[in-house]
Design a protein around this motif. Structure first.
Motif, PDB file in Angstrom:
ATOM      1  N   HIS A 179      17.130 -32.318 -76.207  1.00  0.00           N
ATOM      2  CA  HIS A 179      17.408 -32.154 -74.773  1.00  0.00           C
ATOM      3  C   HIS A 179      18.913 -32.330 -74.560  1.00  0.00           C
ATOM      4  N   LEU A 180      19.470 -31.468 -73.724  1.00  0.00           N
ATOM      5  CA  LEU A 180      20.884 -31.545 -73.386  1.00  0.00           C
ATOM      6  C   LEU A 180      21.003 -31.313 -71.880  1.00  0.00           C
ATOM      7  N   ASP A 181      21.438 -32.341 -71.167  1.00  0.00           N
ATOM      8  CA  ASP A 181      21.603 -32.265 -69.713  1.00  0.00           C
ATOM      9  C   ASP A 181      23.044 -32.622 -69.376  1.00  0.00           C
ATOM     10  N   TRP A 182      23.676 -31.826 -68.502  1.00  0.00           N
ATOM     11  CA  TRP A 182      25.051 -32.132 -68.131  1.00  0.00           C
ATOM     12  C   TRP A 182      25.351 -31.681 -66.707  1.00  0.00           C
ATOM     13  N   GLY A 183      26.421 -32.252 -66.156  1.00  0.00           N
ATOM     14  CA  GLY A 183      26.822 -31.888 -64.801  1.00  0.00           C
ATOM     15  C   GLY A 183      28.242 -32.320 -64.514  1.00  0.00           C
ATOM     16  N   ASN A 184      28.893 -31.596 -63.611  1.00  0.00           N
ATOM     17  CA  ASN A 184      30.241 -31.903 -63.133  1.00  0.00           C
ATOM     18  C   ASN A 184      30.198 -32.194 -61.639  1.00  0.00           C
ATOM     19  N   LEU A 185      31.091 -33.052 -61.207  1.00  0.00           N
ATOM     20  CA  LEU A 185      31.377 -33.242 -59.789  1.00  0.00           C
ATOM     21  C   LEU A 185      32.884 -33.300 -59.646  1.00  0.00           C
ATOM     22  N   ALA A 186      33.447 -32.405 -58.850  1.00  0.00           N
ATOM     23  CA  ALA A 186      34.892 -32.364 -58.640  1.00  0.00           C
ATOM     24  C   ALA A 186      35.163 -32.211 -57.148  1.00  0.00           C
ATOM     25  N   ALA A 187      36.027 -33.047 -56.608  1.00  0.00           N
ATOM     26  CA  ALA A 187      36.361 -33.002 -55.186  1.00  0.00           C
ATOM     27  C   ALA A 187      37.862 -33.216 -55.022  1.00  0.00           C
ATOM     28  N   SER A 188      38.467 -32.438 -54.126  1.00  0.00           N
ATOM     29  CA  SER A 188      39.921 -32.471 -53.941  1.00  0.00           C
ATOM     30  C   SER A 188      40.256 -32.289 -52.473  1.00  0.00           C
ATOM     31  N   ALA A 189      41.250 -33.035 -52.003  1.00  0.00           N
ATOM     32  CA  ALA A 189      41.773 -32.885 -50.640  1.00  0.00           C
ATOM     33  C   ALA A 189      43.293 -32.751 -50.723  1.00  0.00           C
ATOM     34  N   ILE A 190      43.839 -31.681 -50.103  1.00  0.00           N
ATOM     35  CA  ILE A 190      45.275 -31.402 -50.160  1.00  0.00           C
ATOM     36  C   ILE A 190      45.790 -31.142 -48.748  1.00  0.00           C
ATOM     37  N   TRP A 191      46.877 -31.813 -48.397  1.00  0.00           N
ATOM     38  CA  TRP A 191      47.581 -31.540 -47.141  1.00  0.00           C
ATOM     39  C   TRP A 191      48.878 -30.828 -47.501  1.00  0.00           C
ATOM     40  N   SER A 192      49.013 -29.571 -47.068  1.00  0.00           N
ATOM     41  CA  SER A 192      50.206 -28.767 -47.330  1.00  0.00           C
ATOM     42  C   SER A 192      50.965 -28.570 -46.026  1.00  0.00           C
ATOM     43  N   HIS A 193      52.255 -28.885 -46.055  1.00  0.00           N
ATOM     44  CA  HIS A 193      53.113 -28.725 -44.881  1.00  0.00           C
ATOM     45  C   HIS A 193      54.226 -27.744 -45.217  1.00  0.00           C
ATOM     46  N   PHE A 234      32.183 -36.175 -65.020  1.00  0.00           N
ATOM     47  CA  PHE A 234      31.373 -35.347 -65.921  1.00  0.00           C
ATOM     48  C   PHE A 234      30.431 -36.249 -66.693  1.00  0.00           C
ATOM     49  N   SER A 235      29.183 -35.822 -66.814  1.00  0.00           N
ATOM     50  CA  SER A 235      28.204 -36.588 -67.579  1.00  0.00           C
ATOM     51  C   SER A 235      27.392 -35.651 -68.443  1.00  0.00           C
ATOM     52  N   ASN A 236      27.010 -36.143 -69.602  1.00  0.00           N
ATOM     53  CA  ASN A 236      26.193 -35.379 -70.539  1.00  0.00           C
ATOM     54  C   ASN A 236      25.249 -36.342 -71.256  1.00  0.00           C
ATOM     55  N   THR A 237      24.022 -35.892 -71.453  1.00  0.00           N
ATOM     56  CA  THR A 237      23.049 -36.684 -72.198  1.00  0.00           C
ATOM     57  C   THR A 237      22.448 -35.828 -73.299  1.00  0.00           C
ATOM     58  N   LEU A 238      22.574 -36.297 -74.528  1.00  0.00           N
ATOM     59  CA  LEU A 238      21.987 -35.639 -75.695  1.00  0.00           C
ATOM     60  C   LEU A 238      20.840 -36.497 -76.202  1.00  0.00           C
ATOM     61  N   ILE A 239      19.646 -35.909 -76.265  1.00  0.00           N
ATOM     62  CA  ILE A 239      18.459 -36.594 -76.781  1.00  0.00           C
ATOM     63  C   ILE A 239      17.899 -35.759 -77.922  1.00  0.00           C
ATOM     64  N   ALA A 240      17.740 -36.370 -79.087  1.00  0.00           N
ATOM     65  CA  ALA A 240      17.178 -35.691 -80.252  1.00  0.00           C
ATOM     66  C   ALA A 240      16.029 -36.525 -80.796  1.00  0.00           C
ATOM     67  N   ASP A 241      14.830 -35.960 -80.781  1.00  0.00           N
ATOM     68  CA  ASP A 241      13.639 -36.648 -81.273  1.00  0.00           C
ATOM     69  C   ASP A 241      13.131 -35.958 -82.528  1.00  0.00           C
ATOM     70  N   ILE A 242      13.121 -36.701 -83.639  1.00  0.00           N
ATOM     71  CA  ILE A 242      12.552 -36.263 -84.902  1.00  0.00           C
ATOM     72  C   ILE A 242      11.482 -37.283 -85.263  1.00  0.00           C
ATOM     73  N   PRO A 243      10.411 -36.877 -85.932  1.00  0.00           N
ATOM     74  CA  PRO A 243       9.410 -37.877 -86.329  1.00  0.00           C
ATOM     75  C   PRO A 243      10.059 -39.075 -87.019  1.00  0.00           C
ATOM     76  N   GLY A 244       9.922 -40.236 -86.396  1.00  0.00           N
ATOM     77  CA  GLY A 244      10.497 -41.456 -86.944  1.00  0.00           C
ATOM     78  C   GLY A 244      11.889 -41.763 -86.435  1.00  0.00           C
ATOM     79  N   ILE A 245      12.522 -40.849 -85.725  1.00  0.00           N
ATOM     80  CA  ILE A 245      13.895 -41.046 -85.234  1.00  0.00           C
ATOM     81  C   ILE A 245      13.964 -40.626 -83.773  1.00  0.00           C
ATOM     82  N   ASP A 246      14.516 -41.502 -82.957  1.00  0.00           N
ATOM     83  CA  ASP A 246      14.724 -41.211 -81.536  1.00  0.00           C
ATOM     84  C   ASP A 246      16.183 -41.511 -81.216  1.00  0.00           C
ATOM     85  N   LEU A 247      16.966 -40.449 -80.981  1.00  0.00           N
ATOM     86  CA  LEU A 247      18.403 -40.587 -80.761  1.00  0.00           C
ATOM     87  C   LEU A 247      18.721 -40.232 -79.320  1.00  0.00           C
TER      88      LEU A 247
END
Length: 691
Positions: A265-279, A294-307
């Motif tokens: 399983h691979l789940d990821w997401g971005n959140l970006a926010a910006s505020a600019i005052w130009s004169h 930014f966040s990401n989660t890697l899950i790998a399940d093999i018999p006997g191994i849970d990563l």
């Protein structure tokens, strides 16, 4: 072997059939309109006017009209800014599944992707199919490959500035797009004369329509994504613009390998926010604040191994910039062009804080925190009518729990412009305090970010670049060349494998490999526009060589070395709203590390590798064809319709995407397995309507 096997398991099948059936009963664009000449002229202009795809606002920089490009060709029904950027030259990718762009030999993480002043750490949906930047919301992409002034962020590579609109809409507007893998909606809302909103969203339906088709012989793959963007504009006066941009995405990938009983399983997401005052006034200035996560989660399940391996990266920044003209004392001393006799000073400051969680294997949440402060100033002066000088200095101070660094980065540019010829010679020094590395070379989201430390010190580049551009044939033809050389210091790579994360004494810093080297090459570009016909071509020759601790006496190719890259684009408009186009891409194959020998100790397979990155995949080339038709329907609510049909890899080239090593269960033979891309003669159809 480690990297290529990982890529093979996660490769998303991309061979989707033509599915979209378009039927519409509408009135003719002319049949029900009154015979008013002004109305007819307006309608004809909209349907056949040529659109300039690229421009060069400054040497070394390219502004790309994503909206115009999206009306000509699309991939999977999507108009993607980062795919179009390749036709500007000097940019290459590792292949069809690559999630990243290399600018003149720089690594994927050495380039900065930005919305407003907010960093987007992983701007791709899975496998580089397309980016998370929806063209309905972001119609312009500004790219600086190598020539930056002192205000640039602390990165060694290119700047990809993805821009929303600055102007208020004149009325309520909207666009709906239906593509091969997703549908999107964009709205432009004038709340008042001085305040407006842009909203957009996109959601995929790959699983719902193609779930059974994602099942292969040994693998079952499920994937979905969504993204959304918001822009708010407020102009309290004619000289002021306050603009807020926000962007987020959510991606979910599941791969089950029946042969290995591996569930990933691979789940990821971005959140970006910006505020600019130009004169904008006699002394223009900007103030800004931004946050990126930014966040990401890697899950790998093999018999006997849970990563379970989550990773995160966060950045916050505030800053200001001001332009100060050095005015002369009398009007008689002022140059004829109205500029200041003594030039202009650009000055600014920015404070940034970082927090990275590269591999939270045990759920301990051991964040790596750091901060950076930088001050910069430059002096820009006209030297006569044709020359100008830009001299600047940036000082940055970086601090983490156990690592400190002060860096002084000078910058000098000399420019020439006589109206037909433009040239620039540029020298600069760049630092970079954020690194990204990981398990694969094609830039998947599982690659993690780390802040600079004693194990991975600040990256540095000492760069000399030049650019020359000439305009011929009364402005129809533009020819440009950009040579460059960069000395690269302290570039880190991850040398571990996934299963080593299970070791009780695992330590990330001990698996970092730091190299030094150089990037060198040149880019040639050509753009031609005449009436309804436009064409562009770009060829790049680039070397990216490194000395690794395992081979300190010789230069070896970096994984980011593009070597040869050729991109060509043709477009022709005819009739009322018809357009045909073609894009051709050719590049050297991606580097990989070969296996020189194999032997057995008991039941364990032992491998002897050759020189790092010393082998290359076969040459890559592909032809994409497209046709589009744009028309309007009248009545009480006028609508603009666009239908774009594209054929990806029109002659069915079997480009090799991955190289991995396998052992035959039948006779014990160990062999090199070449995995071809699934992008073979892939039709793509999209429909959009604007109101």
């Amino acid at each position: 072997m480690r990297r290529n096997h990982r890529e093979r398991m996660l490769a998303l099948p991309a061979f989707f059939p033509l599915f979209f059936i378009f039927s519409s009963v509408c009135q003719s664009a002319y049949g029900n309109e009154p015979t008013d000449s002004a109305t007819t002229l307006k309608e004809v202009t909209v349907s056949v006017a040529p659109r300039k795809l690229m421009s060069t606002p400054d040497l070394g920089a390219t502004s790309l009209n994503v909206d115009a490009a999206g009306r000509l060709t699309r991939m999977f029904g999507e108009a993607d800014p980062l795919r179009y950027a390749r036709i500007s030259g000097g940019l290459s990718a590792a292949g069809d599944y690559s999630s990243g762009l290399s600018a003149q030999g720089a690594g994927f993480s050495q380039s900065l992707f930005r919305v407003g002043r907010a960093t987007v750490f992983f701007p791709y949906h899975f496998g580089g199919i397309f980016s998370m930047f929806n063209s309905l919301h972001f119609p312009t992409l500004y790219v600086e490959k190598s020539i930056h002034d002192v205000s640039a962020a602390s990165r060694l590579g290119a700047l990809f500035d993805v821009r929303s609109r600055d102007r208020h809409p004149d009325r309520f507007r909207g666009t709906v797009n239906v593509g091969m893998t997703a549908s999107s909606l964009g709205l432009r809302i004038p709340v008042s004369d001085r305040f407006s909103l842009d909203l957009s969203g996109r959601i995929s339906y790959i699983d719902k329509l193609y779930g059974p088709m994602l099942d292969m012989k040994d693998q079952t793959i499920r994937y979905s994504f969504s993204d959304a963007a918001l822009t708010a504009r407020w102009t309290p006066s004619d000289a002021d613009l306050i603009k807020v941009d926000a962007l987020l995405n959510s991606d979910h990938l599941n791969v089950f390998d029946h042969h290995y009983y591996l569930d990933t399983h691979l789940d990821w997401g971005n959140l970006a926010a910006s505020a600019i005052w130009s004169h904008e006034s006699a002394t223009p200035f900007k103030l800004w604040g931004a946050f990126s996560g930014f966040s990401n989660t890697l899950i790998a399940d093999i018999p006997g191994i849970d990563l379970h391996v989550p990773s995160e990266m966060m950045e916050g920044n505030i800053g200001f910039e001001i332009d100060i003209p050095l005015k002369s004392t009398g009007s008689a001393d002022r140059p004829a062009d109205g500029s200041s006799r003594y030039g202009m000073i650009k000055a600014g400051a920015e404070a940034l804080c970082y927090a990275s969680l590269p591999q939270d294997i045990y759920g301990l949440k051991k964040w790596r925190r750091a901060s950076e402060a930088r001050l910069y100033a430059s002096w820009v002066k006209r030297l006569g009518k044709r020359f100008s000088l830009d001299v600047g200095l940036k000082g940055s101070y970086y601090s983490s729990a156990e690592y400190r660094n002060f860096f002084a980065a000078p910058e000098v540019s000399v420019s020439f412009d006589n109206g037909r010829d433009r040239s620039k010679l540029h020298f600069s020094v760049y630092p970079q305090y954020l690194h990204q590395t990981g398990y694969v070379d094609v830039g998947l989201s599982s690659n993690f970010w780390i802040t600079a430390s004693s194990a991975a010190p600040v990256e540095k580049a000492i760069a000399v670049s030049a650019a020359y551009e000439r305009v011929l044939l009364d402005g129809k033809l533009t020819i440009g060349v950009e040579p460059y050389f960069k000395k690269i210091l302290h570039e880190p790579e991850y040398s571990g494998i996934l299963l080593e994360l299970l070791e009780s004494d695992y330590n990330l810093d001990s698996h970092l490999l730091v190299s030094n080297g150089f990037n060198a090459g040149f880019d040639l570009t050509l753009r031609f526009t005449a009436g309804r016909f436009s064409a562009s071509g770009a060829y790049s020759l680039g070397f990216a060589r490194r000395k690794y601790p395992t081979a300190p006496d010789r230069y070896l190719p970096s994984v980011s070395e593009g070597l040869h890259n050729l991109n060509a684009f043709l477009s022709y408009s005819f009739g009322r709203g018809w357009n045909i186009g073609a894009t051709f891409t050719l590049s050297s194959g991606r580097c990989y590390t070969p296996v020189r020998a194999v032997y057995m100790i008991g039941e364990n397979v032992m491998l002897i590798y050759g020189d790092r990155n010393s082998a290359r995949m076969p040459i890559y080339h592909r032809l994409d064809l497209s046709g589009s038709y744009t028309f309007q329907t009248g009545g009480r609510f006028p609508l603009r319709h666009s239908v774009v049909l594209s054929v990806i890899n029109a002659y069915g080239r079997r480009n090799i995407e991955l190289c991995s090593y396998r052992m035959s269960a039948d006779d014990g033979t160990f062999y090199l397995h070449k995995v071809p891309s699934l992008y073979r003669f892939l039709p793509s159809l999209s429909y959009s309507v604007e109101f």
